[in-house]
Scaffold this active site. Structure first.
Site, mmCIF file in Angstrom:
data_model
loop_
_atom_site.group_PDB
_atom_site.id
_atom_site.type_symbol
_atom_site.label_atom_id
_atom_site.label_comp_id
_atom_site.label_asym_id
_atom_site.label_seq_id
_atom_site.Cartn_x
_atom_site.Cartn_y
_atom_site.Cartn_z
ATOM 1 N N GLU A 14 -24.238 26.100 8.112
ATOM 2 C CA GLU A 14 -24.589 24.688 7.948
ATOM 3 C C GLU A 14 -25.062 24.024 9.242
ATOM 4 O OE1 GLU A 14 -22.008 22.883 4.411
ATOM 5 O OE2 GLU A 14 -20.739 23.887 5.875
ATOM 6 N N ASP A 211 -25.728 22.099 -5.010
ATOM 7 C CA ASP A 211 -25.298 22.320 -6.401
ATOM 8 C C ASP A 211 -25.034 20.961 -7.020
ATOM 9 O OD1 ASP A 211 -22.143 21.755 -6.290
ATOM 10 O OD2 ASP A 211 -22.753 22.720 -4.432
#
Ligand code: ADE
Length: 242
Positions: A14, A211
């Protein structure tokens, strides 16, 4: 010496290759985490921006611990958190690949009722913590630059945090019912927000949607993490620190 900017992410992907791009880096290990300190731009030059980056690991405790160390040991002047999140907005306008910049953060799993109102941070008397407007504007610009040429969009709004990976339609629905203005859910931002609020340090959060926090999330998140997270982090952070 100018105070550094603290950069945090939960997982290595990330934050992309950010740490390896830092000039004159020094790495300090504290409480099982590696803090890489150095500068962007020319060391000693007028364009030099001091930074400290750390992969915090997942969850609110890990995030709070890391944020506290960044503030107390490294004297950061602000904390920027980058990473992934699940989209939870009722309008479903926040799609996989989009970026959400937090306007506020809240802990969806904090509930000390009936002693304190549900979701309120006990003895702080607040539920939603606002992010810093100037740093959020910088992250918004960097996000827009980072996704230029793609169909992705940048949104601004409430991000929820809790020590749970949200991965069912019913759990997503429950969040939407309780937090109708929320755009995204993750596991760290509001913990960083609380620590920064208590220390009077500005903070800002940029989350790419991996998501929709639904039944597909168990598949979508790891796929996104392995394929898109690092390039996205690189695009955003290169735009922020050219
Ligand atoms: N980070 C990315 N997706 C998430 C989800 N569905 N729940 C919690 N944190 C997340």
């Amino acid at each position: 010496m100018t105070a550094p900017v603290g950069i945090m992410a939960a997982l290595p992907q990330e934050v992309g290759d950010f740490a390896s791009r830092i000039q004159s880096p020094t790495v300090t290990k504290i409480a099982r985490r590696h803090y890489t300190q150095g500068v962007f731009g020319t060391p000693g030059g007028a364009d030099a921006t001091p930074v400290v980056v750390c992969v915090a690991r997942v969850g609110k405790v890990a995030a709070a611990s890391t944020a506290t160390t960044l503030i107390q040991k490294f004297g950061v002047k602000t904390i920027l958190f980058v990473g992934l999140a699940g989209g939870v907005d009722t309008a479903q306008a926040v799609r996989v690949g989009d970026i959400v910049i937090a306007s506020h953060v809240a802990q969806h799993d904090l509930n000390a009722s009936p002693i304190f109102p549900k979701h309120e941070i006990p003895l702080l008397g607040i539920t939603e913590i606002p992010t810093d407007a100037d740093w959020s504007a910088k992250l918004t610009q960097a996000a827009q630059d980072g996704i230029a040429g793609s169909t992705a969009q940048v949104h601004t709004g409430l991000i929820l945090s809790g020590d749970q990976f949200i991965n069912s339609a019913s759990a997503q629905q429950a969040l939407q019912t309780q937090w109708p203005t929320a755009l995204a859910v993750e596991m760290e931002g509001a913990a960083v927000g609380q620590v920064c609020y208590e220390h009077g340090i500005p903070f800002a959060i940029a989350r790419t949607i991996s998501d929709r926090a639904d039944d597909q999330a168990n598949h979508d998140f790891p796929t996104f993490l392995e394929t898109v997270a690092a390039p996205r982090a690189n695009a955003l952070l290169r735009a922020l620190f050219p």
